[in-house]
Design a protein around this motif. Structure first.
Motif, PDB file in Angstrom:
ATOM      1  N   ARG A   1       0.839  -1.201   0.000  1.00 40.86           N
ATOM      2  CA  ARG A   1       0.000   0.000   0.000  1.00 40.86           C
ATOM      3  C   ARG A   1       0.874   1.252   0.000  1.00 40.86           C
ATOM      4  N   CYS A   2       0.758   2.047  -1.044  1.00 43.04           N
ATOM      5  CA  CYS A   2       1.566   3.262  -1.157  1.00 43.04           C
ATOM      6  C   CYS A   2       1.205   4.225  -0.025  1.00 43.04           C
TER       7      CYS A   2
ATOM      8  N   CYS B   1      -2.382   3.430  -3.350  1.00 47.37           N
ATOM      9  CA  CYS B   1      -2.316   2.605  -4.563  1.00 47.37           C
ATOM     10  C   CYS B   1      -1.362   1.431  -4.342  1.00 47.37           C
ATOM     11  N   PRO B   2      -1.537   0.327  -5.048  1.00 45.12           N
ATOM     12  CA  PRO B   2      -0.633  -0.816  -4.886  1.00 45.12           C
ATOM     13  C   PRO B   2       0.701  -0.571  -5.592  1.00 45.12           C
TER      14      PRO B   2
ATOM     15  N   CYS C   1       5.253   3.266  -7.330  1.00 41.66           N
ATOM     16  CA  CYS C   1       3.808   3.396  -7.426  1.00 41.66           C
ATOM     17  C   CYS C   1       3.429   3.817  -8.843  1.00 41.66           C
TER      18      CYS C   1
ATOM     19  N   CYS D   1       0.634   4.904  -9.892  1.00 44.65           N
ATOM     20  CA  CYS D   1      -0.407   5.936  -9.931  1.00 44.65           C
ATOM     21  C   CYS D   1       0.171   7.338  -9.982  1.00 44.65           C
ATOM     22  N   HIS D   2       1.069   7.659  -9.028  1.00 47.21           N
ATOM     23  CA  HIS D   2       1.564   9.030  -8.916  1.00 47.21           C
ATOM     24  C   HIS D   2       3.080   9.123  -8.814  1.00 47.21           C
TER      25      HIS D   2
END
Length: 321
Positions: A198-199, A204-205, A241, A243-244
């Motif tokens: 878990r970021c 996010c994973p 991550c 996502c970001h």
């Protein structure tokens, strides 16, 4: 000359507790419909019916009585006096004027009964509703222990992408992933690094920044529907991550991007040769590597939340996870 008699004036029935009991029965019905319709609601209905009947009987009792004839009082008219009448604004009053703000016992009782009854009904209706909304966030929460199988499934020095069911009875919605490395022995006890995926930015994973060896996947089935998947991985570049863009080194330390701290970790124990996963906790940073790592651990917090420094005071108290 006749004067009106006090008995001719209509009067209200005396104070009664029946309305309060009737309202309490109605409140029990409303609460019972939410909490226990088969037990509390019938009890409330019985209370409302009984005291409603008593209240109605008490209120209508005066109407059924036949008033006794009252002989009007007769007085002789005194002879006409030649003295002038005393003006109305002079002389003694028939009864003393009431003091400012003086209240009568009946009005005080009715006011207190109304306010008290309203408070009781409001509490009986609102407290259960609020309890059902708030209490579940603090009751029966936490992380159950998860048996990840024999410790032999985790070769020393190798990373494994480990997926498991946190609640096997819930199925895939409780699937979780952790990155596990067996560090060997430390003071006669197994040492493992178990990092959550878990970021620490928005949850996010995170993914390993290295090759994942899917051809060596291993599936371990445990009792009660537990299904554990082990996939070797080489996270030479740490974790990232998608996502970001948050980046972490192999120990979970933040190296770049938006995360406010390092990756969370899991407590663990070894029982009868099996690796037992425990409660996760938050980490600010890790000094050292593997079995010699010094972990700066804190109570588990949500993604994006600081756990040290002055920033931590900006976050409200959270319910158990």
């Amino acid at each position: 000359m006749t004067e009106p008699q006090h008995e001719d004036r209509p009067h209200l029935p005396g104070p009664s507790l029946y309305p309060i009991a009737f309202a309490a029965g109605v409140a029990c019905i409303l609460v019972g419909l939410i909490v226990n319709p088969t037990l509390i609601a019938p009890i409330g209905a019985a209370i409302a019916v009984i005291f409603g009947f008593l209240w109605a009987r008490d209120a209508t009792m005066e109407y059924g009585r036949v008033p006794e004839p009252i002989e009007p009082e007769r007085r002789e008219v005194p002879p006409t006096s030649t003295a002038p009448a005393i003006p109305a604004h002079r002389g003694e009053a028939a009864m003393p004027e009431p003091a400012p703000g003086e209240r009568f016992p009946r009005s005080k009782f009715l006011e207190a009964s109304t306010l008290g009854l309203g408070a009781v009904i409001g509490g009986l209706v609102t407290v259960p509703a609020i309890g059902f909304m708030v209490v579940p966030a603090y009751v029966k929460q936490g992380y159950p222990s998860v048996d990840l199988g024999p410790l032999d499934n985790f070769p020393e020095g190798k990373w494994l992408v480990t997926t498991f069911f946190q609640h096997p009875e819930a199925g895939n919605v409780s699937r979780r992933t952790a990155y596990i490395r067996n560090n060997g022995q430390l003071k006669g006890e197994p040492s493992l690094t178990i990092i959550s995926n878990r970021c620490a930015h928005l949850g996010c994973p995170v993914q390993p920044n290295g090759p994942v060896q899917d051809d060596q996947k291993k599936i371990v089935k445990e009792p009660k529907g537990q299904r554990i998947t082990l996939v070797p991985v080489i996270p030479a570049g740490g974790f990232g991550c998608p996502c970001h863009g948050g980046q972490y080194d192999p120990e979970g330390n933040r190296t770049a991007g938006l995360p406010v701290r390092g990756l969370d970790r899991y407590e663990y124990s070894v029982v009868n040769g099996h690796l037992i996963l425990g409660t996760p906790y938050s980490v600010t940073k890790v000094t050292g590597e593997g079995k010699n790592a010094r972990i700066h651990a804190y109570k588990l917090t949500g993604p994006g939340q600081h756990v040290d420094g002055w920033e931590q005071i900006m976050y409200p108290i959270q319910p158990p996870h």
